[in-house]
Enzyme design. Structure first.
Site, PDB file in Angstrom:
ATOM      1  N   ARG A  81     -15.476   7.243   2.141  1.00  0.00           N
ATOM      2  CA  ARG A  81     -15.007   6.751   0.843  1.00  0.00           C
ATOM      3  C   ARG A  81     -14.423   7.846  -0.045  1.00  0.00           C
ATOM      4  NH1 ARG A  81     -19.280   3.910   2.712  1.00  0.00           N
ATOM      5  NH2 ARG A  81     -19.113   1.625   2.544  1.00  0.00           N
ATOM      6  N   HIS A 106     -12.131   4.368   4.612  1.00  0.00           N
ATOM      7  CA  HIS A 106     -11.591   4.499   5.972  1.00  0.00           C
ATOM      8  C   HIS A 106     -10.071   4.414   6.022  1.00  0.00           C
ATOM      9  CE1 HIS A 106     -15.522   4.842   7.507  1.00  0.00           C
ATOM     10  NE2 HIS A 106     -15.788   3.594   7.826  1.00  0.00           N
ATOM     11  N   HIS A 181     -15.467   5.736  15.395  1.00  0.00           N
ATOM     12  CA  HIS A 181     -16.415   4.743  14.871  1.00  0.00           C
ATOM     13  C   HIS A 181     -17.034   3.907  15.996  1.00  0.00           C
ATOM     14  CE1 HIS A 181     -18.348   2.361  11.858  1.00  0.00           C
ATOM     15  NE2 HIS A 181     -17.546   2.741  10.873  1.00  0.00           N
ATOM     16  N   ASP A 253     -27.135   4.234   5.986  1.00  0.00           N
ATOM     17  CA  ASP A 253     -25.699   4.485   5.850  1.00  0.00           C
ATOM     18  C   ASP A 253     -25.579   5.810   5.101  1.00  0.00           C
ATOM     19  OD1 ASP A 253     -22.991   4.265   5.963  1.00  0.00           O
ATOM     20  OD2 ASP A 253     -22.844   2.381   4.867  1.00  0.00           O
ATOM     21  N   GLU A 317     -21.030   9.290  13.079  1.00  0.00           N
ATOM     22  CA  GLU A 317     -19.634   9.615  12.779  1.00  0.00           C
ATOM     23  C   GLU A 317     -19.556  11.023  12.190  1.00  0.00           C
ATOM     24  OE1 GLU A 317     -18.035   6.127  10.441  1.00  0.00           O
ATOM     25  OE2 GLU A 317     -20.128   5.520  10.755  1.00  0.00           O
TER      26      GLU A 317
END
Length: 353
Positions: A81, A106, A181, A253, A317
């Site tokens: 982000r 993304h 991803h 996350d 990631e």
């Protein structure tokens, strides 16, 4: 070792998409395609020698065309982000696509995961077959400045590792933060969750995040928190802990600040006791996002029609930190003309008896 090519489908504009299969002398197979430079499947053995696909993927190209489908995708120009869809680069303020709650996620509305990459080259090497995809992101695409030439090389080694090499050049100073991803499930069965996977992450800190998962700029110690994976523990051990961030995300996350000196280092290790499969992650990037597949759109299926459910996969990631343009204490993701963006991430697969 070998590389095979076959048609996978055509995009609405008629662009043909091919599926490439890399096989090593151990019978390990990796498939990738031009649409989104995506990893489609990774077939690796369990402790009994049985091959299983350890990433989520679709059987048809049409299933990959959904806007929010990131299965196996290359992500860019900027993974994760950017707050407010604004970024100042070398004194110039740029307005970027605001595709998630006023922020850039993304790469914007049409990120690299939705682009038709071209096959730049393939190398049917006896030791390490590889394929390289390339894409030119035009100046102004999703608001990002500069013509950016990107290539991603996937190599399958004799010791069952997928090595991903990223390269990019620009003609105007810009932001670059590329990642993959892939959604991993070491059981080989997407109908099973990954809560019993044992995970170790070599990180002492995470980047604190506030509303919209935007970093505050603070680096928070993982010690004493559910994000402490310095010693291996199951993914599910603390995923339901009374933690505001976990509740907001319905799971993990988190961007982890990888420990160690700059350069290639071991970032993580994942182990599935039921199959004996192990995945080691090595990278030269400073951060890594742990995402526990906290939700999928209703009706989305993978791997032969299995409905996708929360916590049935995890993503690791490797990346620059989220929202780095707004935090001077974060590693810079700015690429200038004359420089070459390079980074390498390796996913190595082993078996414990």
């Amino acid at each position: 070792m070998s590389i095979e090519q076959k048609m996978f489908g055509s995009l609405p504009d008629g662009t043909k998409i091919h599926l490439y299969t890399l096989t090593n002398t151990n019978g390990v197979r990796i498939q990738a395609m031009e649409y989104g430079a995506r990893v489609v499947s990774i077939q690796v053995p369990d402790r009994k020698g049985n091959l299983g696909n350890v990433v989520l993927g679709h059987d048809t190209l049409e299933e990959y065309l959904a806007d929010d489908d990131f299965l196996g995708a290359a992500v860019g120009r900027y993974a994760n982000r950017i707050a407010g869809g604004k970024a100042e680069i070398d004194g110039t303020l740029y307005s970027l696509s605001q595709n998630e709650n006023g922020n850039t996620l993304h790469g914007g509305f049409q990120g690299f995961h939705q682009k038709a990459w071209r096959l730049k080259c393939s190398n049917n090497d006896d030791e390490a077959p590889s394929i390289t995809f390339a894409y030119r992101s035009a100046d102004g695409e999703e608001g990002f400045p500069g013509n950016l030439d990107v290539s991603i090389c996937y190599t399958l080694t004799t010791d069952n590792a997928l090595v991903i090499d990223y390269t990019a050049k620009t003609d105007v100073s810009t932001l670059v933060n590329l990642t993959n991803h892939s959604f991993f499930n070491l059981t080989g069965d997407p109908a099973r969750d990954i809560l019993s996977h044992e995970l170790q992450i070599h990180a002492d800190f995470v980047t604190a995040a506030g509303e919209g998962l935007i970093p505050t700029g603070e680096l928070v110690p993982v010690a004493g928190t559910p994000a402490d994976f310095r010693k291996a523990k199951t993914v599910g051990q603390d995923i339901r802990a009374n933690d505001p961030f976990l509740r907001q995300c319905n799971g993990y996350d988190h961007n982890f600040v990888l420990a160690g000196e700059p350069g290639r280092k071991k970032a993580a290790e994942v182990y599935d006791q039921s199959t004996g499969r192990v995945m080691l992650v090595f990278t030269d990037m400073p951060g890594m996002q742990l995402y526990t597949a906290n939700g999928f759109s209703e009706g989305v299926c993978a791997n032969g029609g299995v409905p996708l459910q929360a916590h049935h996969a995890l993503c690791l990631e490797t990346q620059f930190f989220p929202d780095s343009p707004h935090h001077a204490n974060f590693p810079s993701a700015v690429l200038h003309p004359g420089e070459v963006y390079r980074h390498t991430t390796t996913y190595k697969f082993e078996v414990r008896k």
